[in-house]
Design an enzyme around this catalytic site. Structure first.
Site, short mmCIF file in Angstrom:
data_model
loop_
_atom_site.label_atom_id
_atom_site.label_comp_id
_atom_site.label_asym_id
_atom_site.label_seq_id
_atom_site.Cartn_x
_atom_site.Cartn_y
_atom_site.Cartn_z
N GLU A 95 1.03 -1.01 -0.24
CA GLU A 95 -0.14 0.00 0.21
C GLU A 95 0.94 1.18 -0.04
O GLU A 95 1.85 1.26 0.54
CB GLU A 95 -0.77 -0.14 1.26
CG GLU A 95 -1.78 1.07 1.51
CD GLU A 95 -2.89 1.21 0.45
OE1 GLU A 95 -2.61 1.54 -0.80
OE2 GLU A 95 -4.11 1.02 0.92
N ASP A 96 0.36 2.29 -0.76
CA ASP A 96 1.05 3.61 -0.83
C ASP A 96 1.21 4.29 0.45
O ASP A 96 2.16 4.68 1.31
CB ASP A 96 0.71 4.28 -1.80
CG ASP A 96 -0.81 4.72 -1.90
OD1 ASP A 96 -1.47 3.71 -1.66
OD2 ASP A 96 -1.05 5.91 -1.92
N ASP A 99 -3.87 5.71 6.22
CA ASP A 99 -4.31 7.29 6.54
C ASP A 99 -5.22 6.79 7.90
O ASP A 99 -4.88 6.55 9.03
CB ASP A 99 -4.94 7.90 5.53
CG ASP A 99 -5.53 9.41 5.76
OD1 ASP A 99 -5.66 9.64 6.84
OD2 ASP A 99 -5.76 10.00 4.91
N PHE A 148 -1.38 16.82 3.59
CA PHE A 148 -1.89 16.08 2.38
C PHE A 148 -0.81 16.08 1.28
O PHE A 148 -0.06 17.04 1.06
CB PHE A 148 -3.05 16.90 1.57
CG PHE A 148 -3.57 16.35 0.42
CD1 PHE A 148 -4.82 15.66 0.88
CD2 PHE A 148 -3.23 16.45 -0.73
CE1 PHE A 148 -5.56 14.82 0.06
CE2 PHE A 148 -4.09 15.46 -1.75
CZ PHE A 148 -4.85 14.72 -1.28
N ARG A 161 0.36 11.75 -9.50
CA ARG A 161 0.60 10.10 -9.15
C ARG A 161 1.96 9.95 -9.89
O ARG A 161 2.83 9.21 -9.66
CB ARG A 161 -0.31 9.49 -9.68
CG ARG A 161 -1.68 9.52 -8.95
CD ARG A 161 -2.34 8.17 -9.46
NE ARG A 161 -3.91 8.20 -9.08
CZ ARG A 161 -4.46 7.83 -7.92
NH1 ARG A 161 -3.84 7.37 -7.00
NH2 ARG A 161 -5.72 7.90 -7.82
C1 PRP Z 1 -5.87 6.10 -0.72
C2 PRP Z 1 -4.41 5.38 -0.52
C3 PRP Z 1 -5.00 4.19 0.36
C4 PRP Z 1 -6.27 4.82 1.16
C5 PRP Z 1 -5.68 5.15 2.41
O1 PRP Z 1 -6.50 5.24 -1.88
O2 PRP Z 1 -4.05 4.78 -1.70
O3 PRP Z 1 -5.48 3.01 -0.22
O4 PRP Z 1 -6.44 5.91 0.75
O5 PRP Z 1 -6.63 5.84 3.09
P1 PRP Z 1 -7.37 5.16 4.56
O6 PRP Z 1 -6.53 4.75 5.50
O7 PRP Z 1 -7.98 6.31 5.07
O8 PRP Z 1 -8.18 4.07 3.94
P2 PRP Z 1 -7.80 5.96 -2.34
O9 PRP Z 1 -9.23 5.56 -1.89
O10 PRP Z 1 -7.86 7.52 -2.45
O11 PRP Z 1 -7.83 5.41 -4.01
P3 PRP Z 1 -6.50 5.61 -4.83
O12 PRP Z 1 -5.55 4.36 -4.53
O13 PRP Z 1 -7.02 5.00 -6.18
O14 PRP Z 1 -5.87 6.88 -4.85
#
Ligand code: PRP
Length: 173
Positions: A95-96, A99, A148, A161
């Site tokens: 995972e990136d 949050d 952010f 990205r």
């Molecule tokens: C982002 C990120 C994680 C998630 C983290 O994805 O890549 O998957 O949010 O947030 P959390 O811990 O509050 O759940 P997003 O839903 O924005 O989709 P993306 O990966 O397509 O950017």
């Protein structure tokens, strides 16, 4: 809105990615791995990480998005699911950013139902202050403040990205 100075340069990130890959390779020495990238955000990190992991591995992806930003319900939507068999396998979720923890917690529970031999999590960024759900991160890159951030897979409205570094995104300078 402006992209500020890099919080982590391309060099910082690549160094950390290699360290994480070394640790993973050491922990799974003599074993095989199923690596799963959580898209879209993890696409760049995943591609860099797997090329430094030394144990035999297969790759797969899951496309998931969290709607907490819009609705605060914390609903996670799966747009595309993995095709690899994971029962009895060593699975590594990549995972990136963590949050609130809602996305990873949801995915972790979903994968545990498929009875992997082991299930580990690797996340490049940990925004700890925002955590609502506790989720174990076995391999962690950097802890970051509650700002952010964009770049290296992370987006604002699906843009930025492609930046090779990570920067704080501000309303103005
Ligand atoms: C982002 C990120 C994680 C998630 C983290 O994805 O890549 O998957 O949010 O947030 P959390 O811990 O509050 O759940 P997003 O839903 O924005 O989709 P993306 O990966 O397509 O950017």
């Amino acid at each position: 809105m402006v992209v500020g100075k890099p919080l982590f340069s391309e060099e910082d990130i690549q160094k950390k990615v290699k360290e994480l890959a070394e640790q993973i390779s050491k922990d799974f020495e003599g074993q095989e791995l199923v690596t799963i990238g959580i898209l879209k955000g993890a696409f760049m990190f995943f591609a860099d990480l797997v090329r430094h992991i030394k144990v035999p591995l297969t790759i797969d992806f899951i496309v998931a998005s969290s709607y907490i930003k819009e609705s605060t319900t914390g609903e996670v939507k799966i747009h595309y699911d993995v095709r690899e068999e994971i029962e009895g396998k060593n699975v590594l979720l990549v995972e990136d950013i963590v949050d609130t923890g809602i996305t990873l917690n949801y995915l972790r529970e979903r994968f545990l139902l498929r009875s992997p031999k082991t299930l580990k999590i690797c996340a490049l960024l940990d925004k700890k202050e925002r955590r609502l759900v506790d989720v174990p991160i076995d391999y962690k890159g950097f802890e970051i403040p509650n700002e952010f951030v964009v770049g290296y897979g992370l987006d604002y409205n699906n843009q930025y990205r492609n930046l090779p570094y990570i920067a704080i995104f501000k309303k103005s300078i």
